[in-house]
Design a protein around this motif. Structure first.
Motif, PDB file in Angstrom:
ATOM      1  N   GLN A   1      15.076 -24.478 -10.662  1.00 51.89           N
ATOM      2  CA  GLN A   1      14.612 -25.651  -9.925  1.00 51.89           C
ATOM      3  C   GLN A   1      14.740 -25.437  -8.423  1.00 51.89           C
ATOM      4  O   GLN A   1      13.831 -25.781  -7.645  1.00 51.89           O
ATOM      5  CB  GLN A   1      15.409 -26.885 -10.357  1.00 51.89           C
ATOM      6  N   LYS A   2      15.860 -24.857  -7.990  1.00 54.88           N
ATOM      7  CA  LYS A   2      16.059 -24.636  -6.556  1.00 54.88           C
ATOM      8  C   LYS A   2      15.125 -23.565  -6.022  1.00 54.88           C
ATOM      9  O   LYS A   2      14.612 -23.683  -4.895  1.00 54.88           O
ATOM     10  CB  LYS A   2      17.516 -24.280  -6.277  1.00 54.88           C
TER      11      LYS A   2
ATOM     12  N   GLU B   1      12.129 -22.896  -7.232  1.00 60.57           N
ATOM     13  CA  GLU B   1      10.787 -23.477  -7.186  1.00 60.57           C
ATOM     14  C   GLU B   1      10.631 -24.439  -6.022  1.00 60.57           C
ATOM     15  O   GLU B   1       9.578 -24.489  -5.376  1.00 60.57           O
ATOM     16  CB  GLU B   1      10.478 -24.161  -8.521  1.00 60.57           C
ATOM     17  N   GLN B   2      11.686 -25.208  -5.730  1.00 59.36           N
ATOM     18  CA  GLN B   2      11.627 -26.117  -4.587  1.00 59.36           C
ATOM     19  C   GLN B   2      11.532 -25.348  -3.275  1.00 59.36           C
ATOM     20  O   GLN B   2      10.747 -25.687  -2.386  1.00 59.36           O
ATOM     21  CB  GLN B   2      12.858 -27.021  -4.573  1.00 59.36           C
ATOM     22  N   CYS B   3      12.310 -24.281  -3.160  1.00 55.67           N
ATOM     23  CA  CYS B   3      12.296 -23.470  -1.948  1.00 55.67           C
ATOM     24  C   CYS B   3      10.934 -22.800  -1.774  1.00 55.67           C
ATOM     25  O   CYS B   3      10.386 -22.763  -0.659  1.00 55.67           O
ATOM     26  CB  CYS B   3      13.402 -22.420  -2.025  1.00 55.67           C
TER      27      CYS B   3
ATOM     28  N   LYS C   1       8.092 -23.881  -2.897  1.00 53.48           N
ATOM     29  CA  LYS C   1       7.156 -24.945  -2.521  1.00 53.48           C
ATOM     30  C   LYS C   1       7.259 -25.253  -1.022  1.00 53.48           C
ATOM     31  O   LYS C   1       6.240 -25.437  -0.333  1.00 53.48           O
ATOM     32  CB  LYS C   1       7.444 -26.204  -3.342  1.00 53.48           C
ATOM     33  N   GLU C   2       8.477 -25.286  -0.499  1.00 56.99           N
ATOM     34  CA  GLU C   2       8.681 -25.580   0.922  1.00 56.99           C
ATOM     35  C   GLU C   2       8.127 -24.455   1.806  1.00 56.99           C
ATOM     36  O   GLU C   2       7.518 -24.721   2.849  1.00 56.99           O
ATOM     37  CB  GLU C   2      10.170 -25.793   1.184  1.00 56.99           C
TER      38      GLU C   2
ATOM     39  N   TYR D   1      18.629 -25.103   6.026  1.00 60.23           N
ATOM     40  CA  TYR D   1      19.170 -25.725   4.810  1.00 60.23           C
ATOM     41  C   TYR D   1      20.641 -26.069   4.978  1.00 60.23           C
ATOM     42  O   TYR D   1      21.392 -25.333   5.628  1.00 60.23           O
ATOM     43  CB  TYR D   1      18.999 -24.772   3.627  1.00 60.23           C
TER      44      TYR D   1
ATOM     45  N   ASP E   1      21.442 -27.138  -0.165  1.00 61.40           N
ATOM     46  CA  ASP E   1      20.104 -26.526  -0.213  1.00 61.40           C
ATOM     47  C   ASP E   1      18.998 -27.523   0.101  1.00 61.40           C
ATOM     48  O   ASP E   1      17.847 -27.341  -0.305  1.00 61.40           O
ATOM     49  CB  ASP E   1      19.847 -25.857  -1.576  1.00 61.40           C
ATOM     50  N   LYS E   2      19.329 -28.543   0.857  1.00 64.07           N
ATOM     51  CA  LYS E   2      18.324 -29.497   1.299  1.00 64.07           C
ATOM     52  C   LYS E   2      17.757 -29.026   2.631  1.00 64.07           C
ATOM     53  O   LYS E   2      18.498 -28.732   3.566  1.00 64.07           O
ATOM     54  CB  LYS E   2      18.925 -30.892   1.449  1.00 64.07           C
TER      55      LYS E   2
END
Length: 238
Positions: free
Chosen positions: A172-173, A175-177, A179-180, A197, A201-202
């Motif tokens: 998940q992390k 894939e989010q990274c 995407k960003e 970040y 990891d936000k």
């Protein structure tokens, strides 16, 4: 059902964090482009270039910056995707059922399953290449039906497969990274992003526009050829 150890999670999360920091590697390259352009801008102010000729110099510098940013984001995205695949391969056991009798039996069972049973079958067997192939064959078979409801179910099952992901925090992390980073690359024709970040990891989006970069180097070069040591775009990022 599919669970990795904390050691595996930490290993690949640390890899992700290391890869995404590589975005800043584009800064020195862009600095160099701006310094070279600044020298040409100074010569322009001294009347050495026509407006037409200098516009070509400006256009090339802008394009070089865009290419530098796009290439770096692409490199980071590719590395993140590769490590995500490595994590999948190393931490989740893949298999391929080859017994023709078993495959034949499963294929006949799939024909009798309703939508929810097919989804459950896919969840349990998505790491098995031949089982997924049987799932695809069944979806294709149903897609040929003239029944409107069957067609609707096929669309939902196909969407489910396309959107399916292992319920794992590391994936998940990643894939989010990814995407960003793709989002940052998509606007690099006008704005250069330097994602940062926190410990969770936000991401926080810090950026500088290409227009701001040229305003900066124009000011630096108005009275002389710019000093390389004085040009650092990271100081402009906000």
């Amino acid at each position: 059902m599919f669970e990795t150890t904390q050691e595996q999670k930490d290993k690949y999360l640390n890899k992700m964090r290391g890869i995404r920091t590589n975005v800043t590697e584009m800064a020195p390259k862009i600095n160099s482009i701006l310094v070279a352009y600044g020298a040409e801008f100074y010569r322009k102010t001294k009347g050495e270039y026509t407006d037409s000729y200098f516009s070509q110099i400006r256009e090339k510098a802008e394009e070089d910056i865009r290419i530098t940013a796009r290439d770096k984001f692409t490199e980071v995205i590719d590395s993140l995707n590769q490590e995500k695949e490595n994590y999948n391969d190393q931490c989740f056991e893949k298999k391929t059922t080859t017994d023709p009798t078993e495959l034949n039996f499963v294929g006949k069972e799939l024909e009798l399953m309703d939508r929810e049973e097919l989804k459950e079958f896919f969840e349990l067997n998505f790491l098995d290449k031949n089982m997924v192939r049987l799932f695809d064959i069944e979806i294709k078979r149903r897609s040929k039906s003239n029944d409107t409801m069957a067609q609707s179910e096929v669309a939902m099952l196909q969407a489910y497969k396309n959107e399916f992901a292992i319920n794992d925090i590391v994936i998940q992390k990643y894939e989010q990274c990814i995407k960003e980073m793709i989002g940052a690359r998509s606007v690099s024709s006008s704005t250069i992003f330097f994602p940062e970040y926190d410990e969770y990891d936000k991401m926080s989006a810090r950026s500088v526009t290409i227009a701001e970069l040229f305003n900066f180097i124009h000011a630096k070069s108005a009275w002389g050829i710019p000093n390389k040591a004085d040009v650092n775009i990271l100081g402009l990022v906000k």
